[in-house]
Design a protein around this motif. Structure first.
Motif, PDB file in Angstrom:
ATOM      1  N   ALA B  61      -3.440  -6.302  -3.508  1.00  0.00           N
ATOM      2  CA  ALA B  61      -3.874  -7.264  -4.515  1.00  0.00           C
ATOM      3  C   ALA B  61      -3.849  -8.673  -3.933  1.00  0.00           C
ATOM      4  O   ALA B  61      -4.791  -9.452  -4.119  1.00  0.00           O
ATOM      5  N   THR B  62      -2.770  -8.996  -3.215  1.00  0.00           N
ATOM      6  CA  THR B  62      -2.670 -10.323  -2.607  1.00  0.00           C
ATOM      7  C   THR B  62      -3.809 -10.530  -1.610  1.00  0.00           C
ATOM      8  O   THR B  62      -4.448 -11.579  -1.580  1.00  0.00           O
ATOM      9  N   THR B  63      -4.057  -9.498  -0.805  1.00  0.00           N
ATOM     10  CA  THR B  63      -5.110  -9.607   0.199  1.00  0.00           C
ATOM     11  C   THR B  63      -6.450  -9.907  -0.457  1.00  0.00           C
ATOM     12  O   THR B  63      -7.158 -10.831  -0.059  1.00  0.00           O
ATOM     13  N   TYR B  84     -10.222 -12.133   9.040  1.00  0.00           N
ATOM     14  CA  TYR B  84      -9.314 -12.685   8.052  1.00  0.00           C
ATOM     15  C   TYR B  84      -8.696 -11.638   7.122  1.00  0.00           C
ATOM     16  O   TYR B  84      -7.486 -11.664   6.874  1.00  0.00           O
ATOM     17  N   PRO B  85      -9.490 -10.685   6.598  1.00  0.00           N
ATOM     18  CA  PRO B  85      -8.875  -9.671   5.719  1.00  0.00           C
ATOM     19  C   PRO B  85      -7.710  -8.955   6.405  1.00  0.00           C
ATOM     20  O   PRO B  85      -6.656  -8.757   5.800  1.00  0.00           O
ATOM     21  N   LEU B  86      -7.877  -8.632   7.660  1.00  0.00           N
ATOM     22  CA  LEU B  86      -6.812  -7.935   8.378  1.00  0.00           C
ATOM     23  C   LEU B  86      -5.614  -8.864   8.568  1.00  0.00           C
ATOM     24  O   LEU B  86      -4.459  -8.453   8.460  1.00  0.00           O
ATOM     25  N   TYR B  87      -5.922 -10.143   8.815  1.00  0.00           N
ATOM     26  CA  TYR B  87      -4.860 -11.141   8.992  1.00  0.00           C
ATOM     27  C   TYR B  87      -4.004 -11.245   7.731  1.00  0.00           C
ATOM     28  O   TYR B  87      -2.778 -11.169   7.782  1.00  0.00           O
ATOM     29  N   VAL B  88      -4.687 -11.380   6.608  1.00  0.00           N
ATOM     30  CA  VAL B  88      -3.954 -11.516   5.338  1.00  0.00           C
ATOM     31  C   VAL B  88      -3.213 -10.230   5.000  1.00  0.00           C
ATOM     32  O   VAL B  88      -2.053 -10.246   4.604  1.00  0.00           O
TER      33      VAL B  88
END
Lengths: 407, 280
Positions: B61-63, B84-88
Motif C-alpha cells: 500500500a505504501t509503495t 523507483y517502484p522497486l526502490y520504494v
C-alpha cells in the motif's frame, strides 16, 4: 528431612500510595540500581510511601507449611512476590534452598485463542518444564484436569473453573523444594478443591510450603505455622494455628446481619446471661467452654398469630450454621397470641470451642398447616467462648472416657 | 542444592556474577522463548483469513501511494539507480522490519506484564521470543523481496546470500535501541508514543522512499543517520552497488553490539523495580 529451606530475615518492602509519585520514584530507583550506589532511601520512607511489609522474619523447614493470613492489603501477596524473587526487598535478606515453584497465578502464558492442549505446553514452558518433560506428563495433566473432552477446544470457551483446573493440573506436575501458593484454589468446584488438597498433602512431605489464603478451614487444614499480617507487620506468629485464626477473625467488626420479616412480630430485646455475667452490662459476653448460657428474648406479636415457633441458629465466624435449636414447640405451646412475651432458653453446658459465635433468631408461624416465616434476624447477638485448649471445629465435645484392660 | 539469595543490594555491585547469571539465564530461556513465539505466531494467524498476506499488504500500500505521488508530480523524486517502484518497495519493507524490531522489546514486555508480575522465569525469554518472531516475520518479507528482484531482473547475484545477514544486523540494531528504551517506556507510555512519532521523521531522512540527496543541507541528516548505512547495505545486497556504505555499516554493527549488551543488562537489573511499580 528437616533442613531449613526458607530463611527470611527482617523483610521490609515499601509501596507508594500515589501512581505519579510511584512512577517518579521508579525512575529514580532505576537510576540508583544502575549506578549500584547504596540507596540511601532503602530504609526511610519517602513522601507518600508506606511499609507494605515490615520486618517479617521466619524459617520454614521441609515438610512444614507456613500460613499467611490477614485482611486484604495486609501485605501477603507482596511478601510472596518478594520470596519468589519477582520484586526486591527494601530491607532484609532471604535465602531459598532448592527449586521454587509458585502457584501465584494458574494458567500463566495461556493464550485464549489456542486450544487447551497447546496451552498446556505454553504454561508448562513458563513454569520451566522442557518440551520432552511436558510431552511425558501430558496424559497425566489431561487426566488430572478432567477436561479430556474439551482439550482441543480454544481456551476462550472454557469457564473460569476449567481454566483453573487446567492450570493447576500443569502446576501439580512440578516437583519443587519450595512451593508458594496464593489464593489459587478459590475458584473450582468442591471436588476439584479436594483433589488439589490431596495433591498438596502429597507435595507437603517433600516441600516447604507457604500458603496464602482467606479460607480459614483450608488454612487450619494444612498449615503447621501461622503469621497473621496486619498493615504489613506480623501481629501474630506461632505454631498455634487455631489461636492465630481467632486473632484474624477479631480483626473484623461484628455486624448485625439483615433483618427480614413481615412486620407481624418483632424482637423488642435480646440478651445473654451466664452465671453472674450479663451481656447488657458488657461490650461482649465471654464464657468458658462448658459454662451455662441463657438466651433472653422479648418478642412482641403485633398481629394475632396462630401458632408461632421460635428458632435459634448458631453461626461461627465463617458464617457456617453449625447448630440450631429445634425443640421450641415441644416445650411451649402458643395458640393465637398477641402482645409481648418473654422467652428464655437455657443451655446447661456450652460445647463450642474457642471463638466468636453469633445467634440468629427466626420466628415461623403455622397457619392452616402451612409454615410461614414471620421474621429472621441474622447474627443478632454475639458471644465469645474461651478455652484453655484450641480446636478448629466449632463444636468441641468432652465426653466421659473409660478404659478397660481386656485380659 | 541451589541456593538463591535476595537482598536489597543492586546486582551491579557484583558484576562478575551478574554477567555469568545473564548468560546462564539466556541459555535457559531458549526453550521458553521458542514456545512463546510459536504461541504468538499461531495465535496471530489463527484468527485471520488473510494470515501471512498482511505482512505484504502494508508495504504494498505504501509503495503504491508513493508511486502515485511520484507519477502525479505532487512530489518529484530524483532518479534512483533502480526503478523507483522497486526502490520504494524494498525501502518500505526493510524499514518495516526495522520498525518492528525497534518496537518489539517494549511491546513484548508490555504484553507479558501479567506473567512478569506473577511468575519468576528468565526475563531474557521475552526478548528472545521477540527476536524469534522478528526472524519469522522478516523471513517472509525477505523471501518476497528476493523473488521480486529476481523477477524484475535487478538481482545482485551472489550478493543475495548476504542479504539475510544485513537484515539480521538491522533487526539487532532495532532491538538494541528498543531494549534500551524499554525500562523507562514501561513506566511512562510517553516513550512508546515518542518512538512512533519520532520515527516518522527519521524515515524521511533515511533512504526509504527518497534517495540520498547529492547535495544540500538535507544530505547531512541522511549521512549522519545511523540507519542509513544499514538500509543502504541491505538494499545493496538485494539489487547491487549503490555507494560506499560498508565502513558505516561496520561501525554501526559494532556499536550496536555494545548497546545491545548494556541494554540487556539494564533491562535485567531494572525489571524488579519496574514490576513493583506496575503492580503497586
Amino acid at each position: 528431612m528437616s533442613e531449613t529451606l526458607i530463611k527470611a530475615e527482617n523483610i521490609s518492602k515499601k509501596f507508594c500510595l500515589d501512581l505519579k509519585t510511584s512512577l517518579w520514584y521508579g525512575l529514580k530507583d532505576i537510576g540508583s540500581e544502575m549506578i549500584g550506589k547504596k540507596n540511601q532511601f532503602h530504609d526511610v520512607l519517602r513522601e507518600k510511601e508506606f511499609w507494605a511489609v515490615k520486618d517479617i522474619s521466619f524459617e520454614v523447614k521441609r515438610g512444614e507449611c507456613l500460613g499467611l493470613i490477614g485482611r486484604n492489603g495486609a501485605g501477603k501477596s507482596t511478601l510472596l512476590k518478594i520470596l519468589n524473587g519477582i520484586i526486591k526487598p527494601d530491607e532484609g535478606r532471604i535465602e531459598m534452598h532448592g527449586r521454587v515453584g509458585a502457584l501465584i497465578e494458574l494458567g500463566a502464558g495461556f493464550n485464549p485463542i489456542l486450544t487447551g492442549r497447546e496451552n498446556i505446553f505454553n504454561n508448562a514452558a513458563v513454569l520451566g518444564f522442557t518440551k520432552e518433560e511436558t510431552q511425558q506428563k501430558l496424559q497425566s495433566i489431561i487426566d488430572f484436569s478432567e477436561i479430556t473432552d474439551f482439550i482441543d477446544t480454544p481456551v476462550q470457551n472454557y469457564s473460569s473453573g476449567m481454566k483453573v483446573r487446567l492450570g493447576f493440573a500443569v502446576a501439580a506436575q512440578m516437583e519443587p523444594d519450595i512451593l508458594l501458593i496464593d489464593e489459587v484454589l478459590a475458584v473450582g468446584d468442591m471436588g476439584f478443591v479436594l483433589k488439589c488438597f490431596n495433591k498438596m498433602d502429597q507435595l507437603l512431605n517433600n516441600t516447604a510450603l507457604i500458603f496464602v489464603s482467606h479460607s480459614m478451614p483450608q488454612v487450619s487444614r494444612i498449615c503447621t505455622e501461622l503469621i497473621v499480617l496486619g498493615k504489613g507487620e506480623a501481629i501474630y506468629q506461632s505454631n498455634e494455628v487455631s489461636k492465630g485464626i481467632s486473632i484474624y477473625y477479631e480483626k473484623f467488626p461484628q455486624l448485625a446481619g439483615n433483618v427480614t420479616g413481615t412486620g407481624q412480630a418483632e424482637i423488642k430485646s435480646i440478651y445473654l446471661t451466664s452465671g453472674e455475667k450479663d451481656s447488657r452490662n458488657l461490650t461482649s459476653l465471654e464464657i468458658e467452654h462448658g459454662d451455662e448460657l441463657t438466651v433472653h428474648l422479648n418478642i412482641k406479636f403485633n398481629e394475632e398469630l396462630q401458632s408461632p415457633s421460635v428458632g435459634l441458629m448458631f453461626y461461627d465466624k465463617e458464617q457456617r450454621n453449625f447448630g440450631e435449636v429445634f425443640n421450641f414447640k415441644d416445650e411451649i405451646v402458643l395458640d393465637k397470641v398477641k402482645g409481648s412475651y418473654s422467652f428464655t432458653a437455657h443451655f446447661k453446658e456450652i460445647q463450642m470451642g474457642q471463638g466468636v459465635f453469633s445467634i440468629t433468631v427466626g420466628l415461623t408461624d403455622f397457619t392452616g398447616g402451612t409454615r410461614k416465616s414471620i421474621f429472621r434476624m441474622q447474627s443478632v447477638i454475639y458471644f465469645r467462648v474461651t478455652s484453655a485448649k484450641h480446636g478448629w471445629a466449632p463444636m468441641q465435645f468432652t465426653p466421659e472416657w473409660k478404659i478397660e484392660n481386656e485380659q | 542444592m541451589k541456593i538463591t539469595i535476595y537482598t536489597p543490594e543492586s546486582s551491579v555491585r557484583s558484576p562478575r556474577k551478574l554477567i555469568k547469571d545473564m548468560f546462564t539465564d539466556l541459555s535457559h530461556s531458549h526453550e521458553l522463548a521458542w514456545r512463546l513465539s510459536v504461541r504468538d505466531i499461531n495465535a496471530q494467524y489463527r484468527q485471520s483469513k488473510l494470515g501471512i498476506l498482511w505482512a505484504f499488504i502494508m508495504p504494498l500500500a505504501t509503495t503504491v501511494t508513493w508511486i502515485f505521488l511520484n507519477m502525479s508530480g505532487i512530489i518529484s523524486v530524483k532518479s534512483t539507480d533502480i526503478p523507483y517502484p522497486l526502490y520504494v518497495f524494498s525501502g518500505t519493507l526493510i524499514w518495516s522490519i526495522f520498525m518492528d524490531s525497534l518496537l518489539a522489546p517494549l511491546n513484548q514486555t508490555n504484553a507479558a506484564k501479567s506473567m512478569l508480575s506473577k511468575i519468576n522465569f528468565p526475563r531474557e525469554a521475552i526478548i528472545l521470543s521477540a527476536f524469534y518472531q522478528l526472524l519469522f516475520n522478516s523471513g517472509i518479507k525477505m523471501l518476497m523481496l528476493v523473488i521480486a528482484v529476481i523477477i524484475m531482473g535487478f538481482s545482485a547475484g551472489w550478493m543475495l546470500l548476504l542479504f539475510p545477514f544485513a537484515l539480521l544486523i538491522l533487526i539487532l540494531t532495532g532491538i538494541s535501541i528498543g531494549l534500551f528504551l524499554t525500562p523507562i517506556g514501561m513506566l511512562y507510555n510517553d516513550i512508546g508514543r515518542a518512538i512512533s512519532l519520532g520515527m516518522q521523521f527519521v524515515m524521511y531522512v533515511s533512504p526509504v522512499v527518497f534517495p540520498i540527496p547529492i547535495s544540500g543541507w538535507v544530505r547531512i541528516p541522511f549521512m549522519y543517520n545511523p540507519i542509513t548505512p544499514l538500509i543502504m547495505i541491505a538494499r545493496q545486497c538485494l539489487t547491487g552497488y549503490s555507494g560506499n556504505f560498508l565502513p558505516g555499516f561496520v561501525i554501526v554493527s559494532f556499536s550496536m553490539l555494545i548497546v545491545l549488551f548494556f541494554s540487556w543488562m539494564i533491562y535485567r537489573i531494572t525489571m524488579p523495580v519496574i514490576i513493583e511499580r506496575m503492580s503497586a
